[in-house]
Design an enzyme around this catalytic site. Structure first.
Site, PDB file in Angstrom:
ATOM      1  N   GLU A   1       1.075  -1.135  -0.071  1.00 43.06           N
ATOM      2  CA  GLU A   1       0.032  -0.087  -0.056  1.00 43.06           C
ATOM      3  C   GLU A   1       0.927   1.157   0.068  1.00 43.06           C
TER       4      GLU A   1
ATOM      5  N   LYS B   1     -19.692   9.849   5.283  1.00 44.02           N
ATOM      6  CA  LYS B   1     -20.993   9.422   6.145  1.00 44.02           C
ATOM      7  C   LYS B   1     -20.743  10.186   7.578  1.00 44.02           C
TER       8      LYS B   1
ATOM      9  N   GLY C   1     -21.710  18.054 -11.589  1.00 35.74           N
ATOM     10  CA  GLY C   1     -21.892  16.833 -11.405  1.00 35.74           C
ATOM     11  C   GLY C   1     -22.811  16.310 -10.593  1.00 35.74           C
TER      12      GLY C   1
ATOM     13  N   GLY D   1     -24.215  13.123  -9.885  1.00 41.67           N
ATOM     14  CA  GLY D   1     -24.197  11.766  -9.569  1.00 41.67           C
ATOM     15  C   GLY D   1     -24.150  11.672  -8.071  1.00 41.67           C
ATOM     16  N   VAL D   2     -23.578  10.642  -7.689  1.00 43.70           N
ATOM     17  CA  VAL D   2     -23.973  10.133  -6.221  1.00 43.70           C
ATOM     18  C   VAL D   2     -22.976  11.187  -5.366  1.00 43.70           C
TER      19      VAL D   2
ATOM     20  N   GLU E   1     -25.625  19.637 -13.813  1.00 46.04           N
ATOM     21  CA  GLU E   1     -25.472  18.435 -14.208  1.00 46.04           C
ATOM     22  C   GLU E   1     -25.622  18.311 -15.577  1.00 46.04           C
TER      23      GLU E   1
ATOM     24  N   ARG F   1     -14.861   8.999 -11.579  1.00 46.57           N
ATOM     25  CA  ARG F   1     -13.463   8.727 -10.993  1.00 46.57           C
ATOM     26  C   ARG F   1     -12.995   7.760 -12.095  1.00 46.57           C
TER      27      ARG F   1
ATOM     28  N   ASP G   1     -12.303  -1.012  -8.010  1.00 46.43           N
ATOM     29  CA  ASP G   1     -12.623   0.224  -8.812  1.00 46.43           C
ATOM     30  C   ASP G   1     -11.815   0.077 -10.102  1.00 46.43           C
TER      31      ASP G   1
ATOM     32  N   HIS H   1     -43.938  -4.731  13.266  1.00 44.56           N
ATOM     33  CA  HIS H   1     -44.476  -3.281  13.111  1.00 44.56           C
ATOM     34  C   HIS H   1     -44.252  -2.455  14.648  1.00 44.56           C
TER      35      HIS H   1
HETATM   36  P1  FAD Z   1      -9.512   1.992  -3.330  1.00 45.48           P
HETATM   37  O1  FAD Z   1     -10.248   2.055  -2.061  1.00 45.48           O
HETATM   38  O2  FAD Z   1      -9.283   3.196  -4.321  1.00 45.48           O
HETATM   39  O3  FAD Z   1      -7.910   1.523  -2.817  1.00 45.48           O
HETATM   40  C1  FAD Z   1      -6.933   1.255  -3.610  1.00 45.48           C
HETATM   41  C2  FAD Z   1      -5.907   1.523  -2.607  1.00 45.48           C
HETATM   42  O4  FAD Z   1      -4.489   1.341  -3.617  1.00 45.48           O
HETATM   43  C3  FAD Z   1      -5.551   2.929  -2.266  1.00 45.48           C
HETATM   44  O5  FAD Z   1      -5.149   2.834  -0.891  1.00 45.48           O
HETATM   45  C4  FAD Z   1      -4.055   3.272  -3.008  1.00 45.48           C
HETATM   46  O6  FAD Z   1      -3.196   4.284  -2.406  1.00 45.48           O
HETATM   47  C5  FAD Z   1      -3.641   2.068  -3.431  1.00 45.48           C
HETATM   48  N1  FAD Z   1      -2.477   2.110  -4.364  1.00 45.48           N
HETATM   49  C6  FAD Z   1      -2.635   2.423  -5.673  1.00 45.48           C
HETATM   50  N2  FAD Z   1      -1.741   2.063  -6.530  1.00 45.48           N
HETATM   51  C7  FAD Z   1      -0.889   1.594  -5.906  1.00 45.48           C
HETATM   52  C8  FAD Z   1       0.601   1.022  -6.086  1.00 45.48           C
HETATM   53  N3  FAD Z   1       0.994   1.266  -7.151  1.00 45.48           N
HETATM   54  N4  FAD Z   1       1.222   0.571  -4.987  1.00 45.48           N
HETATM   55  C9  FAD Z   1       0.644   0.410  -3.800  1.00 45.48           C
HETATM   56  N5  FAD Z   1      -0.664   0.946  -3.383  1.00 45.48           N
HETATM   57  C10 FAD Z   1      -1.407   1.510  -4.574  1.00 45.48           C
HETATM   58  N6  FAD Z   1     -18.634   3.382  -2.027  1.00 45.48           N
HETATM   59  C11 FAD Z   1     -19.708   2.753  -1.254  1.00 45.48           C
HETATM   60  O7  FAD Z   1     -19.972   1.408  -1.543  1.00 45.48           O
HETATM   61  N7  FAD Z   1     -20.635   3.374  -0.585  1.00 45.48           N
HETATM   62  C12 FAD Z   1     -20.141   4.730  -0.238  1.00 45.48           C
HETATM   63  O8  FAD Z   1     -20.943   5.261   0.626  1.00 45.48           O
HETATM   64  C13 FAD Z   1     -19.150   5.328  -1.343  1.00 45.48           C
HETATM   65  N8  FAD Z   1     -19.021   6.613  -0.737  1.00 45.48           N
HETATM   66  C14 FAD Z   1     -17.913   7.297  -1.487  1.00 45.48           C
HETATM   67  C15 FAD Z   1     -17.810   8.534  -1.284  1.00 45.48           C
HETATM   68  C16 FAD Z   1     -16.705   9.343  -2.085  1.00 45.48           C
HETATM   69  C17 FAD Z   1     -16.670  10.598  -1.718  1.00 45.48           C
HETATM   70  C18 FAD Z   1     -15.830   8.615  -2.913  1.00 45.48           C
HETATM   71  C19 FAD Z   1     -14.665   9.359  -3.536  1.00 45.48           C
HETATM   72  C20 FAD Z   1     -15.961   7.141  -3.229  1.00 45.48           C
HETATM   73  C21 FAD Z   1     -17.198   6.501  -2.242  1.00 45.48           C
HETATM   74  N9  FAD Z   1     -17.344   5.087  -2.560  1.00 45.48           N
HETATM   75  C22 FAD Z   1     -18.395   4.499  -1.779  1.00 45.48           C
HETATM   76  C23 FAD Z   1     -16.699   4.418  -3.515  1.00 45.48           C
HETATM   77  C24 FAD Z   1     -15.452   3.529  -2.895  1.00 45.48           C
HETATM   78  O9  FAD Z   1     -14.611   4.493  -2.190  1.00 45.48           O
HETATM   79  C25 FAD Z   1     -14.905   2.816  -3.899  1.00 45.48           C
HETATM   80  O10 FAD Z   1     -15.478   2.126  -4.520  1.00 45.48           O
HETATM   81  C26 FAD Z   1     -13.911   1.805  -2.974  1.00 45.48           C
HETATM   82  O11 FAD Z   1     -13.019   2.403  -2.133  1.00 45.48           O
HETATM   83  C27 FAD Z   1     -12.963   1.022  -4.028  1.00 45.48           C
HETATM   84  O12 FAD Z   1     -12.214   0.019  -3.360  1.00 45.48           O
HETATM   85  P2  FAD Z   1     -10.808  -0.486  -4.078  1.00 45.48           P
HETATM   86  O13 FAD Z   1     -10.203  -1.362  -3.163  1.00 45.48           O
HETATM   87  O14 FAD Z   1     -11.000  -0.947  -5.374  1.00 45.48           O
HETATM   88  O15 FAD Z   1      -9.929   0.777  -4.173  1.00 45.48           O
HETATM   89  P1  NAI Z   2     -20.929   9.478 -11.221  1.00 47.46           P
HETATM   90  O1  NAI Z   2     -20.525   8.859 -12.188  1.00 47.46           O
HETATM   91  O2  NAI Z   2     -21.896   9.068 -10.014  1.00 47.46           O
HETATM   92  O3  NAI Z   2     -21.610  10.879 -11.528  1.00 47.46           O
HETATM   93  C1  NAI Z   2     -20.873  11.980 -12.262  1.00 47.46           C
HETATM   94  C2  NAI Z   2     -21.886  12.810 -12.851  1.00 47.46           C
HETATM   95  O4  NAI Z   2     -21.083  13.939 -13.309  1.00 47.46           O
HETATM   96  C3  NAI Z   2     -22.628  12.361 -13.920  1.00 47.46           C
HETATM   97  O5  NAI Z   2     -24.127  12.476 -13.703  1.00 47.46           O
HETATM   98  C4  NAI Z   2     -22.019  13.154 -15.100  1.00 47.46           C
HETATM   99  O6  NAI Z   2     -23.065  13.200 -16.235  1.00 47.46           O
HETATM  100  C5  NAI Z   2     -21.850  14.451 -14.765  1.00 47.46           C
HETATM  101  N1  NAI Z   2     -20.843  15.103 -15.348  1.00 47.46           N
HETATM  102  C6  NAI Z   2     -19.598  14.587 -15.776  1.00 47.46           C
HETATM  103  N2  NAI Z   2     -18.978  15.586 -16.561  1.00 47.46           N
HETATM  104  C7  NAI Z   2     -19.803  16.808 -16.179  1.00 47.46           C
HETATM  105  C8  NAI Z   2     -19.648  18.062 -16.964  1.00 47.46           C
HETATM  106  N3  NAI Z   2     -18.582  18.548 -17.655  1.00 47.46           N
HETATM  107  N4  NAI Z   2     -20.635  19.000 -16.485  1.00 47.46           N
HETATM  108  C9  NAI Z   2     -21.690  18.656 -15.887  1.00 47.46           C
HETATM  109  N5  NAI Z   2     -21.793  17.321 -15.233  1.00 47.46           N
HETATM  110  C10 NAI Z   2     -20.771  16.414 -15.693  1.00 47.46           C
HETATM  111  O7  NAI Z   2     -19.903   9.780 -10.568  1.00 47.46           O
HETATM  112  P2  NAI Z   2     -19.484  10.439  -8.854  1.00 47.46           P
HETATM  113  O8  NAI Z   2     -20.551  11.004  -8.480  1.00 47.46           O
HETATM  114  O9  NAI Z   2     -18.109  11.259  -9.091  1.00 47.46           O
HETATM  115  O10 NAI Z   2     -18.911   8.990  -8.138  1.00 47.46           O
HETATM  116  C11 NAI Z   2     -17.987   8.184  -8.699  1.00 47.46           C
HETATM  117  C12 NAI Z   2     -18.446   6.776  -7.959  1.00 47.46           C
HETATM  118  O11 NAI Z   2     -18.041   6.821  -6.579  1.00 47.46           O
HETATM  119  C13 NAI Z   2     -19.691   6.378  -8.558  1.00 47.46           C
HETATM  120  O12 NAI Z   2     -19.510   5.406  -9.518  1.00 47.46           O
HETATM  121  C14 NAI Z   2     -20.178   5.927  -7.069  1.00 47.46           C
HETATM  122  O13 NAI Z   2     -20.308   4.452  -7.242  1.00 47.46           O
HETATM  123  C15 NAI Z   2     -19.031   5.852  -6.040  1.00 47.46           C
HETATM  124  N6  NAI Z   2     -19.574   6.671  -4.891  1.00 47.46           N
HETATM  125  C16 NAI Z   2     -20.619   5.632  -4.128  1.00 47.46           C
HETATM  126  C17 NAI Z   2     -21.111   6.387  -2.878  1.00 47.46           C
HETATM  127  C18 NAI Z   2     -22.365   5.405  -2.358  1.00 47.46           C
HETATM  128  O14 NAI Z   2     -22.245   4.448  -2.611  1.00 47.46           O
HETATM  129  N7  NAI Z   2     -23.170   6.099  -1.642  1.00 47.46           N
HETATM  130  C19 NAI Z   2     -21.068   7.889  -2.727  1.00 47.46           C
HETATM  131  C20 NAI Z   2     -20.169   8.622  -3.492  1.00 47.46           C
HETATM  132  C21 NAI Z   2     -19.541   7.910  -4.612  1.00 47.46           C
END
Ligand code: FAD
Ligand code: NAI
Length: 456
Positions: free
Chosen positions: A34, A51, A175, A177-178, A198, A263, A302, A434
């Site tokens: 990591e 959260k 954007g 999105g979520v 959006e 992303r 991811d 309930h």
């Molecule tokens: P990551 O969590 O991105 O972890 C990858 C790790 O790999 C990182 O620690 C990075 O430092 C490490 N790494 C990368 N390259 C290297 C390398 N070359 N050598 C060593 N280490 C390396 N998902 C949900 O399900 N529920 C949510 O509520 C939710 N909320 C989110 C809110 C936000 C603001 C964001 C940005 C994302 C959210 N997500 C949520 C999405 C979720 O965070 C990701 O889907 C999840 O973290 C993906 O897990 P991962 O293990 O694939 O990668």
């Molecule tokens: P997203 O793909 O959900 O939304 C991005 C939005 O930005 C889209 O609706 C797109 O049309 C819009 N967009 C892109 N370019 C634009 C532009 N130039 N002008 C205006 N709008 C534009 O991606 P987001 O919200 O960045 O989240 C990334 C990932 O993180 C999601 O796929 C989600 O799975 C994960 N995530 C999950 C959460 C959860 O499970 N509660 C919370 C936050 C993130």
């Protein structure tokens, strides 16, 4: 120094650290590499910190309705710095838990950036790791929008928002999105002016259209300005965002601009090209067993571009670990729940009605509104509904879409129904306690057959 392992995992997010633990549980000599903090995006810059902040904001927002609940209060305010500190404490506690778990299960942790230098070798700083099997779990990073002004001060992505120590007075979110909608909920709950720009015809595009519509109305009623079908053109000094909507050029201004436009995979500089791992737009291509085209190299989370959710990364991590240890398990995606932490919450699993029809199903649906549910009214929420999408020929549950208080805690029932191939009767005939909000799922199941007792 060369160290040999049976399984090496690159990336310690919710995909990678779980893969490493499971591999160690299966008796494999395992290393987890990591480069930043254990827990990855989810724990450090995603799920958990958002959260934690949303909870503080929600409590603050609810204080505004205290009078309606019969509570008399004096003045109240929030200190964002303290909210941010609490969020950091939660993250720190969980992060040290992850480190203990990985160590405790007997996987070694090596800190540093892992780069593949050969099919079985990974360079981590000075150290060279040799592994029989490799699991790539490098995750994703925020995508940027290439418009003039994107590099101005106070234009930030989700990482930037989660590092703020003070709350901006107004925010323009690019954007809907979520991430965009969750941050809109956060800042709006704290009483700040929020604008969403959006590109697509609705926020949360791809969700059940009634959920998108209702959430748009709820956010608008709470004062959030939402522009859909709107394309950002530039950001000027003073953080004036210029965008185009229906051929008109409009502007929105904020003290901060949040880019939440998706992303991208963090696959650059992993050395994957050199060993011939197949990628598409940076996402590593995998089969159902999570193998890449190089048979001893797996990818999860991811990085694979499947569904960017922590629980998907975790489920993939478990399967990849078993397969790297010699088994043949397959990943299934038809019962993946998705949760959005708005007020009220959104949760869904399976197909929307539209997608079910497109997939060739004859569909029937059932719906029950939150306004007819006793528990929801008792906790002062009357907005939302549960909707079930059912195959009309087989009665199998195809999808469930909920906008309701505690929706995220209730989606497990429908997830289990889809994963276990259950019929709508299985939900309808299950006794639900309930008064609970979960009764709306049972009522929607009764409604599928036109036999809902609490609906005319
Ligand atoms: P990551 O969590 O991105 O972890 C990858 C790790 O790999 C990182 O620690 C990075 O430092 C490490 N790494 C990368 N390259 C290297 C390398 N070359 N050598 C060593 N280490 C390396 N998902 C949900 O399900 N529920 C949510 O509520 C939710 N909320 C989110 C809110 C936000 C603001 C964001 C940005 C994302 C959210 N997500 C949520 C999405 C979720 O965070 C990701 O889907 C999840 O973290 C993906 O897990 P991962 O293990 O694939 O990668
Ligand atoms: P997203 O793909 O959900 O939304 C991005 C939005 O930005 C889209 O609706 C797109 O049309 C819009 N967009 C892109 N370019 C634009 C532009 N130039 N002008 C205006 N709008 C534009 O991606 P987001 O919200 O960045 O989240 C990334 C990932 O993180 C999601 O796929 C989600 O799975 C994960 N995530 C999950 C959460 C959860 O499970 N509660 C919370 C936050 C993130």
């Amino acid at each position: 120094m060369l160290k040999h392992f049976e399984i090496a995992v690159i990336g310690g997010g919710p995909g990678g650290y779980i893969a490493a633990i499971r591999a160690a549980q299966l008796g494999q000599k395992t290393v987890l590499i990591e480069k930043q903090d254990l827990g990855g995006t989810c724990l450090n810059r995603g799920c958990i910190p958002t959260k934690a902040l949303l909870h503080s904001a929600e409590v603050y927002h609810q204080l505004g309705s205290a009078k309606a609940l019969g509570i008399t209060m004096g003045d109240y305010s929030f200190q964002y710095k303290k909210m941010a500190k609490r969020k950091d404490k939660v993250v720190k506690q969980l992060r040290s838990g992850v480190e203990n778990l990985v160590n405790g299960h007997g996987a070694e942790i090596i800190r540093g950036k892992g780069v593949l230098t050969g099919p079985h070798t990974i360079q981590v700083g000075e150290e060279l790791v040799e592994a029989d099997q490799i699991i790539l779990a490098a995750g994703s990073i925020p995508a940027s929008i290439p418009v003039p002004g994107a590099d101005l001060p106070n234009v930030m992505n989700s990482d930037g928002v989660l590092s703020l120590e003070e709350c901006p007075d107004s925010v323009v979110i690019i954007g809907g999105g979520v991430i965009g909608v969750e941050f809109a909920t956060l800042f709006n709950s704290l009483g700040k002016q929020v604008t969403i720009i959006e590109m697509l015809p609705s926020i949360l595009h791809g969700n059940d259209p009634d959920i998108c519509k209702t959430m748009t109305e709820l956010l608008t009623d709470r004062g959030v300005k939402i522009y859909t079908g709107a394309k950002l053109l530039s950001i000027q000094e003073g953080l004036v965002c210029t965008f185009e909507q229906n051929g008109e050029t409009l502007t929105a201004q904020g003290a901060a601009v949040v880019m939440a436009a998706g992303r991208k995979p963090d696959s650059k500089a992993l050395g994957l090209e050199a060993v011939g791992v197949q990628m598409e737009r940076g996402f590593v291509q995998v089969d159902d067993e999570l193998r890449t085209n190089v048979p001893h190299i797996y990818a999860i989370g991811d990085l694979t571009g499947k569904q960017q959710l922590a629980h998907v990364a975790t489920a993939q991590g478990i399967i990849a670990a078993h397969n790297a240890a010699g088994e043949h398990r397959s990943m299934r995606y038809e019962a993946v729940p998705s949760c959005i932490y708005t007020t009220p919450e959104i949760a869904y699993v399976g197909l929307t009605e539209e997608k079910a029809v497109t997939a060739g199903h004859k569909v029937k649906t059932g719906r029950f509104n939150v306004s007819g549910n006793g528990r929801s009214l008792a906790i002062a929420c009357s907005d939302g509904f549960a909707k079930l999408v059912i195959d009309a020929d087989t009665n199998k549950v195809l999808g469930c879409h909920i906008l309701a208080p505690h929706a995220t805690e209730m989606i497990g029932e429908a997830t289990l129904a889809i994963a276990s191939n259950l019929d709508v009767e299985d939900i309808a005939d299950t006794i639900h306690a309930h008064p609970t909000v979960s009764e709306i799922i049972m009522e929607a199941a009764h409604d599928v057959e036109g036999l809902c007792c609490h609906k005319m």
